[in-house]
Design a protein around this motif. Sequence first.
Motif, PDB file in Angstrom:
ATOM      1  N   CYS A 214      -1.174   5.235  -1.232  1.00  0.00           N
ATOM      2  CA  CYS A 214       0.094   5.901  -1.820  1.00  0.00           C
ATOM      3  C   CYS A 214       1.197   5.638  -1.019  1.00  0.00           C
ATOM      4  O   CYS A 214       2.448   6.186  -1.329  1.00  0.00           O
ATOM      5  CB  CYS A 214      -0.258   6.968  -2.123  1.00  0.00           C
ATOM      6  SG  CYS A 214      -1.550   7.061  -3.343  1.00  0.00           S
ATOM      7  N   GLN A 215       1.212   5.579   0.380  1.00  0.00           N
ATOM      8  CA  GLN A 215       2.320   5.400   1.392  1.00  0.00           C
ATOM      9  C   GLN A 215       3.225   4.396   0.721  1.00  0.00           C
ATOM     10  O   GLN A 215       2.898   3.088   0.545  1.00  0.00           O
ATOM     11  CB  GLN A 215       1.940   5.192   2.890  1.00  0.00           C
ATOM     12  CG  GLN A 215       1.221   6.583   3.306  1.00  0.00           C
ATOM     13  CD  GLN A 215       0.683   6.156   4.816  1.00  0.00           C
ATOM     14  OE1 GLN A 215       0.760   5.157   5.487  1.00  0.00           O
ATOM     15  NE2 GLN A 215       0.044   7.297   5.420  1.00  0.00           N
ATOM     16  N   PRO A 216       4.567   4.502   0.904  1.00  0.00           N
ATOM     17  CA  PRO A 216       5.595   3.509   0.390  1.00  0.00           C
ATOM     18  C   PRO A 216       5.649   2.708   1.489  1.00  0.00           C
ATOM     19  O   PRO A 216       5.555   3.116   2.802  1.00  0.00           O
ATOM     20  CB  PRO A 216       6.722   4.436   0.348  1.00  0.00           C
ATOM     21  CG  PRO A 216       6.743   5.775   1.098  1.00  0.00           C
ATOM     22  CD  PRO A 216       5.242   5.931   1.010  1.00  0.00           C
ATOM     23  N   ARG A 217       5.742   1.270   0.998  1.00  0.00           N
ATOM     24  CA  ARG A 217       5.925   0.252   1.907  1.00  0.00           C
ATOM     25  C   ARG A 217       7.184   0.391   2.550  1.00  0.00           C
ATOM     26  O   ARG A 217       8.306   0.452   1.885  1.00  0.00           O
ATOM     27  CB  ARG A 217       5.757  -1.252   1.325  1.00  0.00           C
ATOM     28  CG  ARG A 217       4.359  -1.431   0.582  1.00  0.00           C
ATOM     29  CD  ARG A 217       4.048  -2.651   0.058  1.00  0.00           C
ATOM     30  NE  ARG A 217       2.492  -2.637  -0.402  1.00  0.00           N
ATOM     31  CZ  ARG A 217       2.329  -3.895  -1.066  1.00  0.00           C
ATOM     32  NH1 ARG A 217       3.248  -4.851  -1.361  1.00  0.00           N
ATOM     33  NH2 ARG A 217       1.038  -3.875  -1.476  1.00  0.00           N
ATOM     34  N   GLN A 218       7.515   0.089   3.657  1.00  0.00           N
ATOM     35  CA  GLN A 218       8.692   0.113   4.272  1.00  0.00           C
ATOM     36  C   GLN A 218       9.263  -1.355   4.425  1.00  0.00           C
ATOM     37  O   GLN A 218       8.588  -2.231   4.679  1.00  0.00           O
ATOM     38  CB  GLN A 218       8.710   0.577   5.737  1.00  0.00           C
ATOM     39  CG  GLN A 218       8.187   1.971   6.152  1.00  0.00           C
ATOM     40  CD  GLN A 218       8.343   2.433   7.463  1.00  0.00           C
ATOM     41  OE1 GLN A 218       8.347   1.549   8.526  1.00  0.00           O
ATOM     42  NE2 GLN A 218       8.012   3.551   7.613  1.00  0.00           N
TER      43      GLN A 218
END
Length: 224
Positions: A214-218
């Motif tokens: 769920c972590q947004p891609r940088q």
Amino acid sequence: MDDPVSILRCTNKVFLAELLEAHGVPRPRTLILRRETLLDVEAVIPYPVVLKIPEGSFSRGVFKAADRPELRRIASRLFRESDLILAQEYLYTEYDWRIGILGRRPLYACRYYMSRDHWQIVRHRADGGRDEGGFATVAVEDAPAEVVDVALRAANLIGDGLYGVDVKATVRGALVIEVNDNPNLDAGVEDKVLGTGLYRAILLEIASRLERQCQPRQTPRGAD
């Protein structure tokens, strides 16, 4: 817990046998046979010979041939289900080790004893019933280090999910029988030592994976 690739790798015993051999993981002597190569087994493996279909589970699709006539009779039946079958040397032990692996780390260790007067852990009766042997769950650190090590080696070839690796401790050392992608987690058995800690470890692993997904891609600097 397990990805589709892990499931496919574990459920095909032919693939698993070739994978373990390619990476030098200790295992019983094993041959992959076709109809026309059936008797090749006699030059490599002494009787009795264990015969398996590639997709068998829970001791189903596994038979023991005491001699050539029995080998032919069992193989004839198995070849109606599969073009390939596995032949494996028969190594009787009082019990098999099951090492549970989660995220490339050992989670639990159990001894599964053979069913009474039988050579397998589960005995499937003609009436459709089944008999099972007993069990003894121990702390991972109390299991033989060689058994845990070879189980980790085998599981790491599959992936980083939840696996149950069956291992026989023999005079030749620890030998991997198979890697299961859906190992038993029965109350009072696999959790005998860890208790709720076993389930907590699995839930924490699931939560950790969900958080990573769920972590947004940088966006790489300068990409915009």
